[in-house]
Design a protein around this motif. Structure first.
Motif: not given
Length: 316
Positions: A112-113, A136-139, A157-158, A161
């Motif tokens: 996820i990252s 989905r994912g915060g990068s 979703e992360s 965040l």
């Protein structure tokens, strides 16, 4: 991200993988949440752009209500602005679109990252009728403040965040927003928002229609519970989700000693570090009043993992 799977549905519609050129019978355009994805190792000769173009030709785009952006290649090399740009460019054809999810990848496709993003607000600008947006994912994710009259559900979703994303959400004008879910994550993977950054949300003044709040997957879960215990926003909620984080007895005790929660339909605390006596206290306080309480997945701290050995469900 062991607790994350491909979406099974979006906006109440079953997720269906689009496969170009198939002779199989497909659902009607508006009866499914269409997932567009390509595997760069299996579909070496097929790009996401080509698959999306085929989708627009083979499924009536004017009838499509929900779209899932799955793997678009190596998600750590090319960010989501690539597929988002293609969807935005097709806005004139996707005239019924009400729900979009960006980044429906699982661990075998990318942690996820590792999922790289850019600015997702062009989707809100291009689709004024959008009711559901998920990411989905915060990068490198960006969500600057925006006004949108129709959005009812926002999920991010992360494993971490960024605070600028949290601030962008909370500074946005979303008068119809009913469901907000933020996976705040851990500092090691970019989750640098503090409880103080959540205060505009907890004050209850930002989103007047909000009835479901999820502040999940945080290494600050106890501190969040303490703040939520006296937060004005709780009075307007029907469901509260503080799951998947590092909550222990101190967070649960704060919830029980704060404002009454018996008006809730459900309280989700699954994946937690409560002791059995505290679990019983929570159930005894709330379940006789009809509150559905999820206390599944009780965990034991690891000696080498996080503050006090506690860990979130999703990090890397």
């Amino acid at each position: 991200m062991p607790d994350v799977d491909h979406l099974q549905e979006l906006a109440g519609l079953p997720a269906v993988d689009f496969q170009s050129g198939t002779s199989a019978v497909r659902p009607t355009a508006g009866a499914a949440a269409w997932r567009i994805r390509v595997d760069p190792y299996v579909d070496e000769e097929r790009t996401w752009e080509e698959e999306f173009a085929a989708f627009l030709d083979e499924v009536d785009p004017a009838g499509v209500r929900a779209l899932i952006i799955g793997q678009w290649g190596e998600a750590y090399e090319r960010d989501s602005s690539f597929p988002i740009g293609l969807v935005v460019a097709a806005a004139g054809r996707l005239t019924s679109l009400e729900a979009v999810f960006v980044g429906d990848l699982v661990q075998e496709e990318a942690e996820i990252s590792w999922i790289e993003h850019g600015d997702v607000t062009p989707l809100l600008t291009a689709f004024p009728r959008l009711r559901t947006l998920g990411v989905r994912g915060g990068s490198s994710l960006r969500l600057p403040p925006v006004r949108h009259e129709s959005l009812r559900e926002l999920v991010i979703e992360s494993g971490g965040l960024p605070v600028e994303v949290v601030r962008g959400v909370l500074e946005s004008e979303l008068p119809a927003l009913e469901r907000l879910e933020l996976w705040l994550g851990v500092s090691a993977y970019g989750g640098d928002a503090s409880v103080a950054d959540l205060q505009p949300l907890l004050s209850g003044t930002r989103f007047p229609a909000l009835s479901h709040l999820g502040l999940r997957n945080s290494e600050l879960q106890n501190e969040i519970a303490v703040a939520v215990a006296s937060a004005p926003v709780v009075a307007q909620l029907r469901t509260l989700d503080l799951s998947s984080g590092t909550m222990g007895d101190e967070g649960a005790a704060a919830l029980l000693e704060g404002q009454p929660l018996i008006h809730l339909d459900a309280l989700d605390l699954h994946h937690h570090f409560l002791t059995e006596p505290m679990e019983r206290r929570v159930r005894t306080a709330l379940e006789p009043h009809g509150v559905r309480v999820d206390l599944s997945d009780r965990n034991t701290p690891w000696d080498d993992q996080g503050p006090e050995g506690r860990y979130t469900t999703v990090a890397e």
